[in-house]
Motif scaffolding. Structure first.
Motif, PDB file in Angstrom:
ATOM      1  N   LEU A  58     -28.613 -14.674  18.274  1.00  0.00           N
ATOM      2  CA  LEU A  58     -28.081 -13.354  17.929  1.00  0.00           C
ATOM      3  C   LEU A  58     -27.245 -13.468  16.658  1.00  0.00           C
ATOM      4  O   LEU A  58     -27.196 -12.548  15.846  1.00  0.00           O
ATOM      5  CB  LEU A  58     -27.244 -12.790  19.080  1.00  0.00           C
ATOM      6  CG  LEU A  58     -28.049 -12.301  20.291  1.00  0.00           C
ATOM      7  CD1 LEU A  58     -27.116 -11.949  21.440  1.00  0.00           C
ATOM      8  CD2 LEU A  58     -28.896 -11.095  19.930  1.00  0.00           C
ATOM      9  N   SER A  59     -26.607 -14.610  16.477  1.00  0.00           N
ATOM     10  CA  SER A  59     -25.823 -14.814  15.263  1.00  0.00           C
ATOM     11  C   SER A  59     -26.721 -14.800  14.026  1.00  0.00           C
ATOM     12  O   SER A  59     -26.331 -14.303  12.977  1.00  0.00           O
ATOM     13  CB  SER A  59     -25.071 -16.146  15.317  1.00  0.00           C
ATOM     14  OG  SER A  59     -24.277 -16.224  16.464  1.00  0.00           O
ATOM     15  N   LEU A  60     -27.939 -15.359  14.169  1.00  0.00           N
ATOM     16  CA  LEU A  60     -28.862 -15.354  13.033  1.00  0.00           C
ATOM     17  C   LEU A  60     -29.171 -13.933  12.590  1.00  0.00           C
ATOM     18  O   LEU A  60     -29.396 -13.670  11.410  1.00  0.00           O
ATOM     19  CB  LEU A  60     -30.194 -16.027  13.384  1.00  0.00           C
ATOM     20  CG  LEU A  60     -30.213 -17.481  13.831  1.00  0.00           C
ATOM     21  CD1 LEU A  60     -31.623 -18.026  13.755  1.00  0.00           C
ATOM     22  CD2 LEU A  60     -29.294 -18.308  12.976  1.00  0.00           C
ATOM     23  N   MET A  61     -29.218 -13.039  13.562  1.00  0.00           N
ATOM     24  CA  MET A  61     -29.541 -11.646  13.254  1.00  0.00           C
ATOM     25  C   MET A  61     -28.271 -10.845  12.986  1.00  0.00           C
ATOM     26  O   MET A  61     -28.338  -9.648  12.755  1.00  0.00           O
ATOM     27  CB  MET A  61     -30.277 -10.999  14.431  1.00  0.00           C
ATOM     28  CG  MET A  61     -31.601 -11.612  14.789  1.00  0.00           C
ATOM     29  SD  MET A  61     -32.953 -10.969  13.786  1.00  0.00           S
ATOM     30  CE  MET A  61     -33.242  -9.374  14.521  1.00  0.00           C
ATOM     31  N   ARG A  62     -27.151 -11.480  13.106  1.00  0.00           N
ATOM     32  CA  ARG A  62     -25.834 -10.823  13.032  1.00  0.00           C
ATOM     33  C   ARG A  62     -25.742  -9.694  14.050  1.00  0.00           C
ATOM     34  O   ARG A  62     -25.280  -8.602  13.756  1.00  0.00           O
ATOM     35  CB  ARG A  62     -25.560 -10.295  11.621  1.00  0.00           C
ATOM     36  CG  ARG A  62     -25.349 -11.416  10.651  1.00  0.00           C
ATOM     37  CD  ARG A  62     -24.157 -11.250   9.730  1.00  0.00           C
ATOM     38  NE  ARG A  62     -23.749  -9.929   9.351  1.00  0.00           N
ATOM     39  CZ  ARG A  62     -23.679  -9.497   8.085  1.00  0.00           C
ATOM     40  NH1 ARG A  62     -24.051 -10.279   7.098  1.00  0.00           N
ATOM     41  NH2 ARG A  62     -23.216  -8.304   7.828  1.00  0.00           N
ATOM     42  N   LEU A  63     -26.188  -9.983  15.266  1.00  0.00           N
ATOM     43  CA  LEU A  63     -26.144  -8.972  16.325  1.00  0.00           C
ATOM     44  C   LEU A  63     -25.075  -9.291  17.362  1.00  0.00           C
ATOM     45  O   LEU A  63     -25.103  -8.786  18.473  1.00  0.00           O
ATOM     46  CB  LEU A  63     -27.508  -8.883  17.021  1.00  0.00           C
ATOM     47  CG  LEU A  63     -28.599  -8.155  16.247  1.00  0.00           C
ATOM     48  CD1 LEU A  63     -29.929  -8.258  16.964  1.00  0.00           C
ATOM     49  CD2 LEU A  63     -28.236  -6.695  16.036  1.00  0.00           C
ATOM     50  N   ILE A  64     -24.127 -10.132  16.985  1.00  0.00           N
ATOM     51  CA  ILE A  64     -23.044 -10.459  17.915  1.00  0.00           C
ATOM     52  C   ILE A  64     -22.112  -9.256  18.021  1.00  0.00           C
ATOM     53  O   ILE A  64     -21.626  -8.761  17.014  1.00  0.00           O
ATOM     54  CB  ILE A  64     -22.249 -11.675  17.402  1.00  0.00           C
ATOM     55  CG1 ILE A  64     -23.140 -12.908  17.349  1.00  0.00           C
ATOM     56  CG2 ILE A  64     -21.028 -11.934  18.252  1.00  0.00           C
ATOM     57  CD1 ILE A  64     -23.585 -13.406  18.681  1.00  0.00           C
ATOM     58  N   PRO A  65     -21.896  -8.765  19.237  1.00  0.00           N
ATOM     59  CA  PRO A  65     -20.972  -7.625  19.379  1.00  0.00           C
ATOM     60  C   PRO A  65     -19.546  -8.037  18.993  1.00  0.00           C
ATOM     61  O   PRO A  65     -19.016  -9.011  19.521  1.00  0.00           O
ATOM     62  CB  PRO A  65     -21.051  -7.267  20.866  1.00  0.00           C
ATOM     63  CG  PRO A  65     -21.594  -8.488  21.530  1.00  0.00           C
ATOM     64  CD  PRO A  65     -22.432  -9.195  20.526  1.00  0.00           C
ATOM     65  N   ASN A  66     -18.988  -7.303  18.064  1.00  0.00           N
ATOM     66  CA  ASN A  66     -17.656  -7.652  17.570  1.00  0.00           C
ATOM     67  C   ASN A  66     -16.741  -6.442  17.654  1.00  0.00           C
ATOM     68  O   ASN A  66     -17.039  -5.431  17.023  1.00  0.00           O
ATOM     69  CB  ASN A  66     -17.778  -8.130  16.118  1.00  0.00           C
ATOM     70  CG  ASN A  66     -16.431  -8.463  15.509  1.00  0.00           C
ATOM     71  OD1 ASN A  66     -15.437  -8.582  16.200  1.00  0.00           O
ATOM     72  ND2 ASN A  66     -16.403  -8.584  14.195  1.00  0.00           N
ATOM     73  N   PRO A  67     -15.635  -6.471  18.344  1.00  0.00           N
ATOM     74  CA  PRO A  67     -15.212  -7.495  19.280  1.00  0.00           C
ATOM     75  C   PRO A  67     -16.071  -7.492  20.543  1.00  0.00           C
ATOM     76  O   PRO A  67     -16.743  -6.508  20.772  1.00  0.00           O
ATOM     77  CB  PRO A  67     -13.772  -7.061  19.613  1.00  0.00           C
ATOM     78  CG  PRO A  67     -13.767  -5.580  19.422  1.00  0.00           C
ATOM     79  CD  PRO A  67     -14.742  -5.323  18.333  1.00  0.00           C
ATOM     80  N   PRO A  68     -16.040  -8.531  21.327  1.00  0.00           N
ATOM     81  CA  PRO A  68     -15.157  -9.698  21.313  1.00  0.00           C
ATOM     82  C   PRO A  68     -15.693 -10.881  20.507  1.00  0.00           C
ATOM     83  O   PRO A  68     -14.960 -11.836  20.309  1.00  0.00           O
ATOM     84  CB  PRO A  68     -15.092 -10.076  22.784  1.00  0.00           C
ATOM     85  CG  PRO A  68     -16.432  -9.684  23.319  1.00  0.00           C
ATOM     86  CD  PRO A  68     -16.892  -8.516  22.512  1.00  0.00           C
ATOM     87  N   GLY A  69     -16.949 -10.810  20.051  1.00  0.00           N
ATOM     88  CA  GLY A  69     -17.533 -11.993  19.416  1.00  0.00           C
ATOM     89  C   GLY A  69     -17.265 -12.039  17.926  1.00  0.00           C
ATOM     90  O   GLY A  69     -17.015 -11.020  17.294  1.00  0.00           O
ATOM     91  N   LYS A  70     -17.310 -13.233  17.369  1.00  0.00           N
ATOM     92  CA  LYS A  70     -17.109 -13.325  15.926  1.00  0.00           C
ATOM     93  C   LYS A  70     -17.748 -14.617  15.432  1.00  0.00           C
ATOM     94  O   LYS A  70     -17.608 -15.674  16.043  1.00  0.00           O
ATOM     95  CB  LYS A  70     -15.603 -13.342  15.612  1.00  0.00           C
ATOM     96  CG  LYS A  70     -15.318 -13.089  14.146  1.00  0.00           C
ATOM     97  CD  LYS A  70     -13.841 -12.790  13.964  1.00  0.00           C
ATOM     98  CE  LYS A  70     -13.519 -12.233  12.603  1.00  0.00           C
ATOM     99  NZ  LYS A  70     -13.804 -13.017  11.468  1.00  0.00           N
ATOM    100  N   ILE A  91     -28.450  -6.654   5.471  1.00  0.00           N
ATOM    101  CA  ILE A  91     -28.924  -7.305   6.691  1.00  0.00           C
ATOM    102  C   ILE A  91     -29.851  -6.371   7.460  1.00  0.00           C
ATOM    103  O   ILE A  91     -30.839  -6.791   8.049  1.00  0.00           O
ATOM    104  CB  ILE A  91     -27.746  -7.801   7.569  1.00  0.00           C
ATOM    105  CG1 ILE A  91     -28.249  -8.494   8.855  1.00  0.00           C
ATOM    106  CG2 ILE A  91     -26.822  -6.699   8.008  1.00  0.00           C
ATOM    107  CD1 ILE A  91     -28.832  -9.829   8.603  1.00  0.00           C
ATOM    108  N   ARG A  92     -29.562  -5.059   7.377  1.00  0.00           N
ATOM    109  CA  ARG A  92     -30.447  -4.109   8.066  1.00  0.00           C
ATOM    110  C   ARG A  92     -31.836  -4.117   7.469  1.00  0.00           C
ATOM    111  O   ARG A  92     -32.816  -3.896   8.159  1.00  0.00           O
ATOM    112  CB  ARG A  92     -29.858  -2.702   7.998  1.00  0.00           C
ATOM    113  CG  ARG A  92     -28.720  -2.469   8.955  1.00  0.00           C
ATOM    114  CD  ARG A  92     -28.604  -1.006   9.319  1.00  0.00           C
ATOM    115  NE  ARG A  92     -28.476  -0.137   8.164  1.00  0.00           N
ATOM    116  CZ  ARG A  92     -27.314   0.188   7.602  1.00  0.00           C
ATOM    117  NH1 ARG A  92     -26.203  -0.270   8.096  1.00  0.00           N
ATOM    118  NH2 ARG A  92     -27.286   0.994   6.567  1.00  0.00           N
TER     119      ARG A  92
END
Lengths: 336, 352, 307
Positions: A58-70, A91-92
């Motif tokens: 998910l990080s590769l796609m920058r799909l980490i929900p922020n917050p809580p992820g970073k 990125i989109r």
């Protein structure tokens, strides 16, 4: 292909760290992993649930929900361009077009309120500038390609009108609509029946050959990796424990954890029916011990393992293992 | 892990297949994960919640971390205590009680505690007096007694009906469950407040106390529906768990299984919903009192005081402002406590 | 679909029967009669009255007559408003209540949906905290307090709106009553929307939509709103019932000649035909509206199958 320093890699991940802030403290879901995927190659990422394999992708796609992820640090070079430094807009433009993803649960990954046709069409309308008619024709073609019978008739159905396997085929059709260069398949078969699993894997393999896309296949099932991938990464507690070409990893693993995983795969040829199981539970990622995170469960752990973090040992040029005793394990497995 | 997932989906499909026409249902999630381990269950069954069990301890920790909820608990306790002992204290120190009208004609006139030509703040009447010279603070605190009592008892009535009804329907299941839930659906779609109005207007009780009893009954009788649904959902997801199967296998009787094993395990959502029922009932009481159908003079409640104040609003605004503000503060706090409890006990939050 | 609707309509009939019977029984069980409030009547007069209104007949005859008349939508004449039929009163009160209820509900939808969605998308921002605190306030301040307060502020102090007056729809006289009535629904809808949207925004299919490369706005509008608003749709059914109760209060506070006001007066006056007429009418409205909500729900959520 696009710039000089990509070395024929579609994607190059360096020292990626993705942390989650929770009530219990910082969970280091992905903690300093590096890997690369070459043009046309299939990479398998194996690990138990909670090992960080999904978060990594998910990080590769920058799909980490922020917050809580970073995403705390690292770089993800896609044809030499760092995805982590792109603007939201840039990125989109990659997502869905050049980087596509299939998720674990096809039951929940399709929008239940929207006809399949619209969900498929919106991808090519967005990225390829298709008109409605073009998009529809393309969507039907894609559905046929993933083996949905009567695609033209069924395209206007809602997701719940398809079976699980069919929905996963729809997801694949959607992901491949724009001929992406990299397809990330996150446990694409876990939620499906065994017979359907084989069909879906076969389909991915077939489409990959046809389109020449690179694939990252995430799974907890070593059996899936064996027939599908060129390279394998074994993840545990947010770290890469072993990294090797698939055949070598199966023949001569250099890490006790991988060896445990391999022993827990049922072997139909085995004389005795007793199945091995790695004892214990994966560790709490918010409270990792200072030493090797696998030490408490490891059969050959020694005093140093709980005290010192293990080194990432290079066994051969493309075979690495995170273990104090990597060389010994590697040697042992070579002998039998 | 897998079990959890499948039961989630089951619940999902249930929710999806019936178009719900429920007001509160979406506000409350009834997660199937509220199953506790057996030891924990036993702790709850014996009547007290064991402090050491992780779920309750976690919940309490989260609750006390929630500043709004802590504020709410604090205010609820203060207002409840003040209502409980306040009237007696005021009576003994100033001689005023909620229905005391001073003989001295010069005092039977409303005066404001704050600005205005007649304003004369005094510690005798920190909230001023009303148009008959009665001490507003004494009236507000006495009204608090009644409002809190009505809210608590009606909530208890609704708890009693709702939990029994829901538990029986959920445990026995099948045809009976269908029928019982159909009845709830039907009752849901009736304009029951209208019927309560008719009831209270046409058949008023002879005494103020009788009127209170009628209120308890009427309010309790209409607020158990959602509780029944919540409990039923809980019970259905719990009844096939090992500890229940074990109890059944060892020959424990059905009522005992329901009320000693299942209900205590469904406690989390029940507590949350009951907490949220208290302000709702309080509001309904105030509403009925405002229409002149609830608490009757000489008894007072926050609702009847606010209604009385509303009539004199243009001239003596403080007559409405004090009871209204006290009630709003109480409702505000109770809602915070309810929300806080829900967040604290909601396992979805726990997963994150 | 058609079968579903027909079946639901068939269910409505016995429910109406229950409500009307219950109301009738309450009216009958109540001690005294509608004329008992006045001065003591001469025996002859009382006998005439009883004959005129059929009170001398056995209960089942009276009950049967009531049911027969209701089946023909004829609720008879009001006892207090002499010479007026219940139907005339209903027709007079309905537009007032409908205008009030409708504008309040639309206002609640508009404000509630907007703030709820914003709160969810900007979770834990100051917008979120502010709107959630305000909606908590909306839930905690009863409308019979809010109404007078608004009057005090806007009519008696600022002179912006008339305090108690009815001059049709739309008009300035509707503003304060509509705000008063809608406050609690704004609060409810905002909270429902927020939690619904939060849940949807965490769901897998939103992740899929993002993975497709859709912009955040497109994700929200095309993919999230529909699922996020489902709780609000299912709230619409009960909301109507609550709105009706709300109008009773608001019409009293603002002295509006709507159904709610007639209803309360009828209850206090023991105006039996008017009570039964209004209860029956409200019940029909609520039941039909619930049916409409269920049908609408099916249009929004394709997974629902009508059986």
């Amino acid at each position: 292909m696009m710039s000089g320093n990509s070395n024929g890699n579609v994607i190059t991940v360096k020292d990626l760290r993705t942390y989650f802030e929770t009530e219990d403290g910082t969970v280091k879901a992905v903690d300093g992993i590096s890997f690369e995927v070459k043009q046309g190659e299939t990479l398998g990422i194996v690990g138990e649930s909670g090992s960080g394999k999904s978060v990594a992708n998910l990080s590769l796609m920058r799909l980490i929900p922020n917050p809580p992820g970073k995403i705390v640090s690292g770089s993800v070079l896609f044809h030499g361009r760092d995805i982590l430094k792109l603007s939201a807009r840039e990125i989109r433009e990659l997502r869905g077009k050049r980087l596509a993803m299939i998720f674990q649960d096809p039951m929940t990954s399709l929008n239940p309120f929207m006809r399949v046709s619209r969900q498929l069409m919106e991808v090519t309308q967005l990225h390829l500038g298709h008109t409605k008619e073009q998009a529809r024709a393309h969507a039907i073609k894609m559905l046929e390609q993933v083996g949905i019978p009567d695609a033209a008739d069924r395209i206007d159905s809602y997701p719940h009108e398809f079976s699980g396997g069919m929905r996963q085929r729809v997801m694949i059709a959607m992901a491949l609509s724009c001929q992406p260069e990299l397809l990330i398949a996150d446990e694409p078969t876990t939620a499906l029946d065994v017979t359907i699993q084989a069909q879906i894997l076969e389909l991915i393999k077939h489409l990959k050959a046809e389109t020449g896309a690179s694939v990252v296949l995430i799974t907890h099932d070593l059996g899936v990796v064996a027939g599908m991938t060129d390279h394998v990464i074994v993840m545990y507690a947010g770290k890469i424990f072993e990294q090797a070409p698939t055949a070598e990893l199966f023949q001569q693993p250099g890490n006790p954890y991988t060896r445990g995983l391999l022993r827990s795969v049922p072997d139909p040829m085995a004389e005795h029916g007793k199945l091995y199981q790695i004892p214990g539970q994966p560790p709490d990622l918010a409270r990792l011990p200072p030493g090797c995170p696998f030490a408490p469960r490891c059969e050959r752990a020694e005093e140093i393992c709980t005290r010192e973090f293990p080194p990432f040992v290079e066994l051969t040029r493309d075979h690495h293992s995170l273990c104090h005793f990597a060389a010994e394990v590697y040697a042992e497995t070579a002998n039998g | 892990m897998n079990d959890e997932k499948s039961s989630n989906r089951e619940q999902d499909e249930q929710r999806v297949s019936v178009p719900e026409t429920v007001a509160e249902a979406p506000l409350i999630q009834t997660p199937p994960e509220f199953a506790f381990a057996d030891e924990e269950a036993r702790g709850v069954i014996s009547g007290e919640i064991i402090a050491g069990t992780s779920l309750w301890r976690d919940a309490r920790r989260r609750l006390f971390k929630n500043k709004l909820a802590v504020f709410g608990i604090f205010v609820v306790i203060i207002v409840a205590l003040a209502s409980l002992v306040g009237p007696t204290l005021i009576k003994s120190s100033t001689g005023y009680s909620y229905d005391f009208i001073p003989r001295d004609a010069s005092l039977t006139k409303s005066f404001a505690p704050f600005h205005g030509p007649d304003a004369r703040f005094s510690w005798t009447h920190p909230m001023g007096t009303d148009n008959a010279g009665r001490d507003i603070m004494a009236r507000v605190l006495s009204g608090g007694q009644i409002s809190l009592m009505v809210a608590l008892i009606s909530t208890l009535v609704s708890l009693l009906i709702g939990v029994s009804y829901g538990a029986v329907a959920g445990y026995i299941g099948g045809r009976l469950d269908d029928l019982m839930m159909r009845v709830v659906d039907v009752l849901y779609s009736l304009p029951y407040v209208i019927i309560i109005i008719v009831l209270l207007a046409l058949i008023p009780a002879k005494t103020p106390t009788g009127q209170l009893a009628e209120l308890f009954f009427a309010l309790g009788a209409v607020s158990w529906l959602t509780m029944a649904r919540i409990v039923r959902g809980q019970i259905m997801s719990l009844k096939n768990q090992d500890f229940v199967l074990a109890a059944r296998a060892t020959g424990v009787s059905t009522p005992k299984i329901i009320f000693r094993h299942l209900v205590p395990n469904a406690l989390g959502p029940v507590i949350v919903y009951a907490t949220l029922t208290v302000p709702t009932v309080m509001l309904s009481e105030a509403f009925l009192s405002f229409l002149g159908l609830g608490v009757r003079p000489p008894r007072v409640s926050w609702g009847s005081l606010a209604a009385e104040g509303a009539q004199n609003l243009a001239v003596y605004p403080w007559q409405m402002i004090f009871p209204a503000a006290t009630m709003a503060l109480m409702l505000f706090s109770l809602n915070f406590v309810g929300d806080g409890l829900r967040d604290a006990l909601d396992p979805q939050m726990r997963k994150q | 679909m058609l079968r579903f609707i027909i079946r639901r309509i068939i269910v409505i009939v016995p429910m109406l029967f229950i409500v009307i019977s219950l109301t009738w029984a309450l009216v009958r069980l109540a001690p005294g009669t509608f004329y008992s409030g006045e001065k003591k009547l001469a025996p002859g007069v009382e006998k005439n009255l009883r004959e005129k209104y059929g009170l001398d007949q056995p209960w089942y005859v009276q009950y049967g007559k009531v049911l027969r008349n209701i089946a023909r939508f004829d609720f008879g004449n009001s006892l207090k408003y002499e010479g007026q039929s219940v139907n005339q009163i209903l027709l007079r009160g309905l537009p007032v209540s409908a205008a009030l209820g409708l504008s309040a509900y639309l206002l609640a939808l508009l404000v509630g949906l907007t703030t709820g969605t914003l709160s969810a998308l900007k979770q834990n921002s100051w917008i979120d905290y502010a709107s959630m605190s305000l909606s908590m306030l909306g839930i905690s301040v009863p409308n019979f307090i809010l109404g007078p307060l608004l009057v005090l502020l806007f009519s008696l102090t600022l002179f912006w709106f008339p305090p108690a007056l009815w001059d049709g729809f739309p008009s300035r006289s509707l503003v304060l009553p509509a705000i008063t009535l809608s406050a609690i629904y704004i609060a409810y809808i905002a909270r429902l929307t927020r939690s619904g949207m939060l849940e949807v925004m965490r769901s897998d299919y939103i992740r899929t939509a993002r993975a497709k490369g859709l912009s955040e706005t497109q994700v929200v509008i095309r993919h999230a709103l529909r699922g996020g608003l489902l709780p609000v749709v299912s709230f619409s059914g009960p909301a109507l019932a609550f709105l009706i109760t709300g109008t009773v209060v608001v019409e009293k506070v603002f002295a509006l000649p709507g159904l709610g006001n007639y209803f309360i007066n009828a209850c206090f006056n023991r105006d039996e035909p008017l009570i039964i007429g209004i209860v029956a009418f409200i019940s029909i409205a609520v039941l039909v509206f619930n049916l409409l909500v269920d049908i609408a729900y099916g249009f929004i959520d394709p997974r629902i199958r009508y059986t």
